[in-house]
Each structure stands twice: as C-alpha cells, then as structure tokens.
Design an enzyme around this catalytic site. Structure first.
Site, PDB file in Angstrom:
ATOM      1  N   SER A   1      -9.084  -2.357  -5.930  1.00  0.00           N
ATOM      2  CA  SER A   1      -8.972  -1.360  -4.852  1.00  0.00           C
ATOM      3  C   SER A   1      -9.445   0.020  -5.294  1.00  0.00           C
ATOM      4  CB  SER A   1      -7.518  -1.228  -4.399  1.00  0.00           C
ATOM      5  OG  SER A   1      -7.105  -2.408  -3.791  1.00  0.00           O
TER       6      SER A   1
ATOM      7  N   HIS B   1     -12.165  -2.939   0.073  1.00  0.00           N
ATOM      8  CA  HIS B   1     -12.848  -4.054  -0.600  1.00  0.00           C
ATOM      9  C   HIS B   1     -14.063  -4.433   0.244  1.00  0.00           C
ATOM     10  CE1 HIS B   1      -9.655  -5.585  -3.533  1.00  0.00           C
ATOM     11  NE2 HIS B   1      -9.143  -4.494  -3.001  1.00  0.00           N
TER      12      HIS B   1
ATOM     13  N   HIS C   1      -6.686 -12.018  -2.328  1.00  0.00           N
ATOM     14  CA  HIS C   1      -5.271 -11.953  -2.706  1.00  0.00           C
ATOM     15  C   HIS C   1      -4.488 -12.987  -1.900  1.00  0.00           C
ATOM     16  CE1 HIS C   1      -7.021  -7.887  -2.988  1.00  0.00           C
ATOM     17  NE2 HIS C   1      -6.259  -7.715  -4.031  1.00  0.00           N
TER      18      HIS C   1
ATOM     19  N   TYR D   1      -1.662 -12.394  -0.573  1.00  0.00           N
ATOM     20  CA  TYR D   1      -1.017 -11.742   0.583  1.00  0.00           C
ATOM     21  C   TYR D   1      -1.924 -11.677   1.811  1.00  0.00           C
ATOM     22  CZ  TYR D   1      -3.425  -7.386  -0.831  1.00  0.00           C
ATOM     23  OH  TYR D   1      -4.369  -6.451  -1.158  1.00  0.00           O
ATOM     24  N   GLU D   2      -3.223 -11.912   1.611  1.00  0.00           N
ATOM     25  CA  GLU D   2      -4.123 -11.947   2.778  1.00  0.00           C
ATOM     26  C   GLU D   2      -3.971 -13.259   3.552  1.00  0.00           C
ATOM     27  OE1 GLU D   2      -8.272 -10.265   1.894  1.00  0.00           O
ATOM     28  OE2 GLU D   2      -7.448 -10.669  -0.085  1.00  0.00           O
TER      29      GLU D   2
ATOM     30  N   ALA E   1      -5.852  -1.967  -9.197  1.00  0.00           N
ATOM     31  CA  ALA E   1      -5.011  -0.795  -8.967  1.00  0.00           C
ATOM     32  C   ALA E   1      -3.576  -1.252  -9.176  1.00  0.00           C
ATOM     33  CB  ALA E   1      -5.207  -0.315  -7.534  1.00  0.00           C
TER      34      ALA E   1
ATOM     35  N   MET F   1      -0.610  -6.722  -7.358  1.00  0.00           N
ATOM     36  CA  MET F   1      -0.602  -7.908  -6.496  1.00  0.00           C
ATOM     37  C   MET F   1      -1.835  -8.789  -6.717  1.00  0.00           C
ATOM     38  SD  MET F   1       0.390  -5.891  -3.000  1.00  0.00           S
ATOM     39  CE  MET F   1       1.560  -4.521  -2.998  1.00  0.00           C
ATOM     40  N   SER F   2      -2.406  -8.725  -7.911  1.00  0.00           N
ATOM     41  CA  SER F   2      -3.650  -9.479  -8.132  1.00  0.00           C
ATOM     42  C   SER F   2      -3.807  -9.850  -9.604  1.00  0.00           C
ATOM     43  CB  SER F   2      -4.857  -8.625  -7.699  1.00  0.00           C
ATOM     44  OG  SER F   2      -5.035  -7.552  -8.601  1.00  0.00           O
TER      45      SER F   2
ATOM     46  N   ASN G   1      -0.394   5.076  -8.632  1.00  0.00           N
ATOM     47  CA  ASN G   1       0.820   5.698  -8.105  1.00  0.00           C
ATOM     48  C   ASN G   1       1.969   5.367  -9.042  1.00  0.00           C
ATOM     49  OD1 ASN G   1       0.319   2.911  -6.869  1.00  0.00           O
ATOM     50  ND2 ASN G   1       2.515   3.182  -6.580  1.00  0.00           N
TER      51      ASN G   1
ATOM     52  N   HIS H   1      -1.098   2.720   0.549  1.00  0.00           N
ATOM     53  CA  HIS H   1      -2.432   2.226   0.160  1.00  0.00           C
ATOM     54  C   HIS H   1      -3.461   3.358   0.093  1.00  0.00           C
ATOM     55  CE1 HIS H   1      -5.394  -0.820  -0.625  1.00  0.00           C
ATOM     56  NE2 HIS H   1      -6.082  -0.585   0.474  1.00  0.00           N
TER      57      HIS H   1
END
Ligand code: HPA
Length: 293
Positions: free
Chosen positions: A41, A72, A94, A96-97, A124, A229-230, A253, A267
């Site tokens: 990201s 992306h 991912h 989550y998609e 990220a 998350m990846s 962050n 995000h």
C-alpha cells in the site's frame, strides 16, 4: 459486481498454475525476470522507475483475481531496474478482499515457475514497537502467522505439491534471508538512511479491521514489532518454492494501545506515509539490487 476471484474457490492444480504462468510469460515480450518485487500500500511508485517496461494488468492474466484495494494498481510491470530484469507487482491480493488464500499467493507460485528465485516483499504496517516511528522501514527478521496458526489461513494447507519444490512439513525458522537483510541495511547506510531502518517481527492478521486497543496490547506482549494484513502467506509459499526472501515493512502508523489516545488508524494515513517514503524505497531497492550478485 463481478466476484473478485472468478469463483475459483478450490485450489488450482499444478497444471492450471503452469498454464497461468505460460499465459503471463506470453505477455512479457520475451523478458526473463530474475527478481520478483511486491509493492504494498502506497509503495507502488517504484513501478514507475522500471525501464523498458511491459505492463500486464491482472485482469488480463488467465484466472487471476482482481485487486480491489485503493492504492493498489493491480498490474505486473516487467522490465529493468538497477540493471536487473524484475517482475514487479503493483498491488497484491489479500484475504480480506474475499480471495481464498490460495489465490492471494498465486503470483508467487507463478513467479517461481518463471524462474524467479529472489523475492522482495514490501508492505505497510502498524508500529507496535514503541521505539519505532512513522516512516521507519522494518526489515522483517521473523513473523508470527497469527491468522494462519489459529484460523486455518495457511496457503500450504491442502495436498502438498512437491513439484513446487517443497515438502509437506517445511521449516520456517529461516524464512528471511539473513544476507539480504544485511544487504538492505548496508544499502541504507550508503544512502544515509540508516536511522530509519529497524528490524523486527511482523504479525499477520486477516483484517480488514484495524486492531482494538486490547488486541494491540496482546500483539505487543507476543513479541511482535509491526502488524499488518499481508505478506506472510506469500512468504510461506516462497519458502516452499525455495526462494530467497527479503521482507520490508513501512511503518505507516502507530498502532494505538492507550485508552487515553484519540488517534485512530485509517487507510489514508497509511497511503500518505507510503507516498512520503516512496522515493527512499526506490533508492533503497535500487541500491540493494546493485549489491545483489
Ligand atoms: N494494522 C494492521 N494493518 C496495517 C496497519 C495497522 O495498524 N497499518 C497498515 N497496515
């Protein structure tokens, strides 16, 4: 809305993955990439620096899922970077998609079948280690596959396919290539960026929610330095294929761990930090590749 994965919920056979590799290869104008790069990201900008580039949108590769995340681009770029032939992914897949985990790692299998043996994975991540700052780059020295350990989200679940190279039970204690880590550090020294370089443990969660305060506290107690998350499913498949892996997390962050804090993860902040560090990432990867024999 089309399903993000063309309905491929069952793992693809080795023959199907070979056919996908042939399809992508036929679109690369005879190029033979030797290094794979996955841009996370906000870090997609590196792709614009690739020379003599051929672009292949994921939607044009047989059976490929669609990348649905803002930030992306969803395409391969194949060309020359730092004098090396690279195959770069501007955007990844991912869980989550809504993609089944075997599709999130499909590009890594395809890269391996194309003969790529070195893989640079970027992402990220939220900083858990209190000595980290937003904008730091963490060389991943190890990971905690939390989603995979407790939630069956491991891409190697299912019949083992030895033609990819790996056995049923693979060791993961040496997943991250130590020499690559050292080379990335020395690239940062060369460029005067060593203050931004950290090393640590990445913990993988399924997402898409950012963590609660209690979850962040738990992750810190576990010994994780950054959360995202990846990446880890890709690392596992890369290790199974015998690839050498460099993983780098951009700390976009600070993961919030205090009930007094008014900060909330979002995000847009992730993308903004990515854009700020994007040029440094370009220089670092370039210097790293220059050192890579
Ligand atoms: N948590 C999980 N994933 C992330 C974060 C975070 O704080 N920042 C970027 N990716």
């Amino acid at each position: 809305m089309p399903p993000p994965n063309e309905g491929h919920n069952e793992p693809l056979s080795y023959e199907e993955v070979c056919a996908i590799k042939d399809d992508l290869q036929s679109k690369l104008n005879g190029k033979t990439p030797e290094i794979g790069i996955v841009l996370g990201s906000g870090l997609g900008g590196l792709g614009e620096h690739i020379e003599d580039a051929v672009f292949v949108d994921y939607k044009d590769v047989k059976h490929f899922p669609l990348s649905t995340v803002i930030g992306h681009k969803g395409r391969f770029i194949c060309g020359t970077f730092a004098g090396r032939e690279v195959l770069c992914m501007q955007g990844r897949f991912h869980c989550y998609e809504g993609h089944p985990i075997h599709l999130t790692v499909l590009p890594i299998r395809v890269m391996s079948l194309l003969g790529i043996n070195s893989l640079i994975l970027t992402n990220a991540a939220g900083g858990l280690n209190e000595s980290f700052h937003v904008g730091d780059l963490m060389i991943i020295k190890d990971h905690i596959n939390l989603a995979g350990m407790v939630g069956c989200m491991n891409p190697l679940i299912g019949p083992n396919e030895p033609r990819y190279g790996g056995e049923r039970f693979i060791p993961t204690s040496q997943s991250y290539d130590k020499e690559y880590g050292q080379m990335f550090k020395s690239a940062a020294n060369e460029l005067g960026l060593s203050d931004a370089i950290k090393e640590g443990v990445y913990v993988f969660l399924s997402g898409p929610c950012f963590e609660t305060i209690a979850e962040v506290r738990m992750l810190k107690t576990m010994g994780a330095d950054a959360v995202g998350m990846s990446t880890i499913p890709e690392v596992l498949v890369a290790v199974h294929c015998g690839m050498r892996v460099l993983g780098v997390s951009l700390i976009t962050n600070e993961a919030v761990s205090s009930y007094e804090s008014t900060a909330v993860a979002n995000h847009e902040e992730v993308l903004q930090t990515g854009r700020k560090r994007a040029e440094d990432m370009v220089k670092l990867v370039k210097e790293f590749l220059t050192q890579l024999k």
